[in-house]
Design a protein around this motif. Structure first.
Motif, PDB file in Angstrom:
ATOM      1  N   VAL A 191       8.082  18.348  -6.393  1.00 27.18           N
ATOM      2  CA  VAL A 191       8.212  18.756  -5.028  1.00 27.18           C
ATOM      3  C   VAL A 191       9.590  18.042  -4.281  1.00 27.18           C
ATOM      4  CG1 VAL A 191       6.118  19.738  -4.290  1.00 27.18           C
ATOM      5  CG2 VAL A 191       7.100  17.397  -4.130  1.00 27.18           C
ATOM      6  N   ASN A 192      10.166  17.139  -5.022  1.00 30.06           N
ATOM      7  CA  ASN A 192      11.439  15.627  -4.802  1.00 30.06           C
ATOM      8  C   ASN A 192      11.511  15.598  -5.989  1.00 30.06           C
ATOM      9  OD1 ASN A 192       9.939  13.475  -5.309  1.00 30.06           O
ATOM     10  ND2 ASN A 192       8.416  13.218  -3.505  1.00 30.06           N
ATOM     11  N   LYS A 193      13.235  15.404  -5.594  1.00 25.51           N
ATOM     12  CA  LYS A 193      14.031  14.015  -6.573  1.00 25.51           C
ATOM     13  C   LYS A 193      13.512  13.387  -7.654  1.00 25.51           C
ATOM     14  CE  LYS A 193      17.749  14.989  -7.027  1.00 25.51           C
ATOM     15  NZ  LYS A 193      18.660  15.994  -8.119  1.00 25.51           N
ATOM     16  N   LEU A 194      12.587  12.494  -6.854  1.00 32.32           N
ATOM     17  CA  LEU A 194      11.458  11.633  -7.909  1.00 32.32           C
ATOM     18  C   LEU A 194      10.615  12.402  -9.015  1.00 32.32           C
ATOM     19  CD1 LEU A 194      11.446   8.527  -5.285  1.00 32.32           C
ATOM     20  CD2 LEU A 194      13.374   9.430  -6.297  1.00 32.32           C
ATOM     21  N   TYR A 237      13.996  21.444 -17.807  1.00 31.87           N
ATOM     22  CA  TYR A 237      14.874  20.120 -17.384  1.00 31.87           C
ATOM     23  C   TYR A 237      15.120  20.149 -15.552  1.00 31.87           C
ATOM     24  CZ  TYR A 237      14.547  18.141 -21.269  1.00 31.87           C
ATOM     25  OH  TYR A 237      13.731  17.299 -22.570  1.00 31.87           O
ATOM     26  N   TYR A 238      14.667  19.636 -14.721  1.00 32.98           N
ATOM     27  CA  TYR A 238      14.531  19.808 -13.379  1.00 32.98           C
ATOM     28  C   TYR A 238      16.333  18.874 -12.951  1.00 32.98           C
ATOM     29  CZ  TYR A 238      10.035  21.678 -13.251  1.00 32.98           C
ATOM     30  OH  TYR A 238       9.192  22.217 -12.891  1.00 32.98           O
ATOM     31  N   THR A 239      16.475  18.272 -13.260  1.00 33.00           N
ATOM     32  CA  THR A 239      17.613  17.125 -12.757  1.00 33.00           C
ATOM     33  C   THR A 239      18.941  17.739 -13.802  1.00 33.00           C
ATOM     34  OG1 THR A 239      17.436  15.584 -14.989  1.00 33.00           O
ATOM     35  CG2 THR A 239      16.506  15.231 -12.270  1.00 33.00           C
ATOM     36  N   ASP A 275       0.855  -0.918  -0.109  1.00 33.96           N
ATOM     37  CA  ASP A 275      -0.108  -0.047   0.447  1.00 33.96           C
ATOM     38  C   ASP A 275       0.388   1.032   0.163  1.00 33.96           C
ATOM     39  OD1 ASP A 275      -2.277  -1.896   0.320  1.00 33.96           O
ATOM     40  OD2 ASP A 275      -2.541  -1.580   1.993  1.00 33.96           O
ATOM     41  N   GLU A 276       1.732   1.704   0.822  1.00 38.70           N
ATOM     42  CA  GLU A 276       3.413   2.410   0.561  1.00 38.70           C
ATOM     43  C   GLU A 276       3.859   2.807  -0.523  1.00 38.70           C
ATOM     44  OE1 GLU A 276       7.109   3.677   3.398  1.00 38.70           O
ATOM     45  OE2 GLU A 276       5.987   1.255   3.616  1.00 38.70           O
ATOM     46  N   GLN A 277       4.084   1.694  -1.374  1.00 38.61           N
ATOM     47  CA  GLN A 277       3.955   1.682  -2.892  1.00 38.61           C
ATOM     48  C   GLN A 277       3.601   2.585  -3.710  1.00 38.61           C
ATOM     49  OE1 GLN A 277       5.779  -2.053  -2.767  1.00 38.61           O
ATOM     50  NE2 GLN A 277       7.963  -1.980  -3.069  1.00 38.61           N
ATOM     51  N   ILE A 278       2.137   2.069  -3.485  1.00 41.69           N
ATOM     52  CA  ILE A 278       1.409   2.236  -4.733  1.00 41.69           C
ATOM     53  C   ILE A 278       0.875   3.840  -3.990  1.00 41.69           C
ATOM     54  CG2 ILE A 278      -0.759   2.395  -5.078  1.00 41.69           C
ATOM     55  CD1 ILE A 278      -0.772  -0.690  -4.617  1.00 41.69           C
ATOM     56  N   GLU A 279       0.708   4.190  -2.907  1.00 41.97           N
ATOM     57  CA  GLU A 279       0.407   5.923  -2.871  1.00 41.97           C
ATOM     58  C   GLU A 279       1.621   6.308  -3.193  1.00 41.97           C
ATOM     59  OE1 GLU A 279      -1.830   7.028  -2.152  1.00 41.97           O
ATOM     60  OE2 GLU A 279      -3.294   4.911  -2.346  1.00 41.97           O
ATOM     61  N   LYS A 280       2.881   6.153  -3.067  1.00 45.96           N
ATOM     62  CA  LYS A 280       4.250   7.058  -3.481  1.00 45.96           C
ATOM     63  C   LYS A 280       4.348   7.005  -5.319  1.00 45.96           C
ATOM     64  CE  LYS A 280       7.275   5.792   0.141  1.00 45.96           C
ATOM     65  NZ  LYS A 280       8.881   5.241   0.721  1.00 45.96           N
ATOM     66  N   ILE A 281       3.772   5.625  -5.609  1.00 45.23           N
ATOM     67  CA  ILE A 281       3.599   5.695  -7.456  1.00 45.23           C
ATOM     68  C   ILE A 281       2.237   6.741  -7.719  1.00 45.23           C
ATOM     69  CG2 ILE A 281       3.089   4.257  -9.398  1.00 45.23           C
ATOM     70  CD1 ILE A 281       4.572   1.781  -6.908  1.00 45.23           C
ATOM     71  N   ALA A 282       1.606   6.830  -6.950  1.00 46.88           N
ATOM     72  CA  ALA A 282       0.387   7.552  -6.920  1.00 46.88           C
ATOM     73  C   ALA A 282       0.083   8.886  -7.451  1.00 46.88           C
ATOM     74  CB  ALA A 282      -1.258   7.485  -6.389  1.00 46.88           C
ATOM     75  N   GLU A 283       1.308   9.024  -6.370  1.00 46.60           N
ATOM     76  CA  GLU A 283       1.788  10.581  -6.025  1.00 46.60           C
ATOM     77  C   GLU A 283       2.689  10.815  -7.676  1.00 46.60           C
ATOM     78  OE1 GLU A 283       4.070  11.307  -1.880  1.00 46.60           O
ATOM     79  OE2 GLU A 283       1.826  11.183  -1.436  1.00 46.60           O
ATOM     80  N   LEU A 284       3.105  10.493  -8.262  1.00 45.83           N
ATOM     81  CA  LEU A 284       4.133  10.583  -8.959  1.00 45.83           C
ATOM     82  C   LEU A 284       4.195  10.721 -10.186  1.00 45.83           C
ATOM     83  CD1 LEU A 284       7.464   7.679  -8.117  1.00 45.83           C
ATOM     84  CD2 LEU A 284       7.313  10.217  -8.263  1.00 45.83           C
TER      85      LEU A 284
END
Length: 424
Positions: free
Chosen positions: A338-341, A394-396, A318-327
């Protein structure tokens, strides 16, 4: 995500007949009680049946928890298969975990029996991986069954095994050796197949187990297995793109998704991202445009919904899925990372701006927008693209090094196409 489950079909006479399916890779397990015939001779039949029921009920729960398919029981023999009806690349690994857990349960029962000075049961387990034919048998209540040399060889592994041990073939060993410590025990002659290597499974590789106990998979084990599982997910998602994406989607298609996944991995490595985060990024890249199969408008929201529906079937937490949804959410046109990923995925999604084939890709996007949103002149489109490239960043550092110079060249080409003579 549905698997290839054998289903009834009607023949020309209107009779229902089950169509068999050939699976290229299935892991088959046989488990059998050692000395069962002698046990039957002196054990009360009711106690015998009760104890067998207890064993098989526990085996069923273990098998089900790993997504393995129970095939059948024959007397004291138990048969299960991994990789059917849903195909998977990790079924050999999961089957060995199943076997270890079954043995652990039997060892616990043995210890309890020994404390009471009672007879105990011992189990042999054999495992082999290879192709099978699967189909449903029975007229009214059908059940899945499998046939082929793989089944026969798995049975031979069990019969030539040792109580308390897991005996696997060389074919299975090659697929699980990065996860488990195995001991070579020689060759077994198989009719028409020659000699087959055999191995005993001694336990999980220490660094992949909790506290090095060689019994319990740790987070590194699960993550290593997820990387293999990603290939299953990729195959399933790209298959849906091919089958379900409207033909008028000329840019946000199968090829674009592959490009974004590839570029995400390249940028992530350049930015020194951990392997765990690389998996999240690749998964988000793979799914970021899957929503187009449902709707062109607000497709990102649909992509997130589909991600939440699909990913549990591929062992994502569930934790991974939420991070993927945010991405996925950051791929919306006006969203700011708002972050590196998020920066990495944003850059990968717009990587085409600095590619040498930018003009061709831009034309594909133009055709797609005309189909979906109505008329726009090519001149207006080129001016719109000019404005976008001027303000885009480009951000990176990795993306800037790879694409910034060429992006500026593409902007100059667009200016000529649009008649734009403004300053850079």
């Amino acid at each position: 995500m549905s698997g290839m489950n054998p289903v009834p079909v009607e023949n020309k006479n209107g009779e229902r007949k089950v169509k068999s399916i050939k699976y290229k890779s299935v892991t088959v397990l046989f488990a059998d009680i050692q000395g069962f015939t002698k046990i039957v001779e002196h054990l009360n039949p009711e106690i015998l049946i009760d104890e067998l029921d207890q064993f098989f009920f526990k085996f069923d729960s273990i098998v089900e928890s790993y997504g393995i398919e129970k095939i059948k029981t024959i007397g004291d023999a138990y048969m299960a298969a991994g990789g059917i009806p849903e195909m998977s690349r990790v079924h050999p690994i999961k089957m060995v975990l199943v076997a270890m857990e079954i043995h652990r349960y039997m060892f616990e029962l043995r210890a309890a029996k020994e404390d009471k000075h009672q007879d105990y049961w011992e189990l042999r387990i054999g495992i082999h991986t290879g192709p099978v034919i699967a189909g449903r048998v029975g007229r009214n209540k059908t059940s899945l069954d499998i046939w082929g040399d793989t089944v026969n060889i798995a049975s031979r592994m069990e019969s030539s095994g040792v109580p308390g041990e897991i005996n696997i073939t060389g074919a299975t060993y090659l697929l699980v050796k990065d996860f488990f410590i195995c001991e070579y025990r020689g060759k077994m002659p198989i009719k028409y197949k020659g000699e087959i290597d055999m191995y005993f499974v001694r336990g999980i590789v220490p660094e992949l187990s909790v506290d090095g106990d060689m019994r319990t998979p740790n987070s590194r084990f699960r993550f290593k297995m997820q990387h293999i599982r990603f290939s299953d997910l990729e195959e399933a998602v790209l298959d849906r793109f091919e089958k379900e994406l409207p033909k008028q989607i000329y840019y946000h298609n199968f090829k674009h998704t592959i490009d974004v996944v590839t570029q995400t991995e390249i940028i992530a490595r350049g930015e020194g991202v951990s392997e765990e985060d690389q998996l999240l990024l690749k998964t988000a890249a793979l799914l970021h445009d899957i929503g187009f199969i449902l709707s062109y408008e607000d497709h990102e929201t649909h992509s997130i919904e589909l991600a939440r529906e699909i990913l549990p079937h591929f062992d994502y937490s569930d934790e991974q899925i939420e991070k993927i949804a945010e991405l996925i959410g950051v791929t919306r046109p006006n969203a700011k990372p708002v972050n590196k990923l998020q920066e990495i995925l944003k850059d990968a999604d717009l990587d085409y701006l600095g590619r040498s084939d930018f003009i061709q890709l831009s034309d594909s996007l133009y055709r797609e927008l005309i189909e979906q949103k109505g008329e726009m002149s090519e001149l207006d489109w080129n001016k719109k693209q000019c404005d976008f490239l001027r303000t885009h960043i480009y951000y990176t550092e990795t993306a800037r090094k790879m694409r910034q110079t060429n992006k500026e060249k593409q902007l100059e080409k667009l200016k000529l196409l649009s008649g734009d003579v403004s300053e850079k």
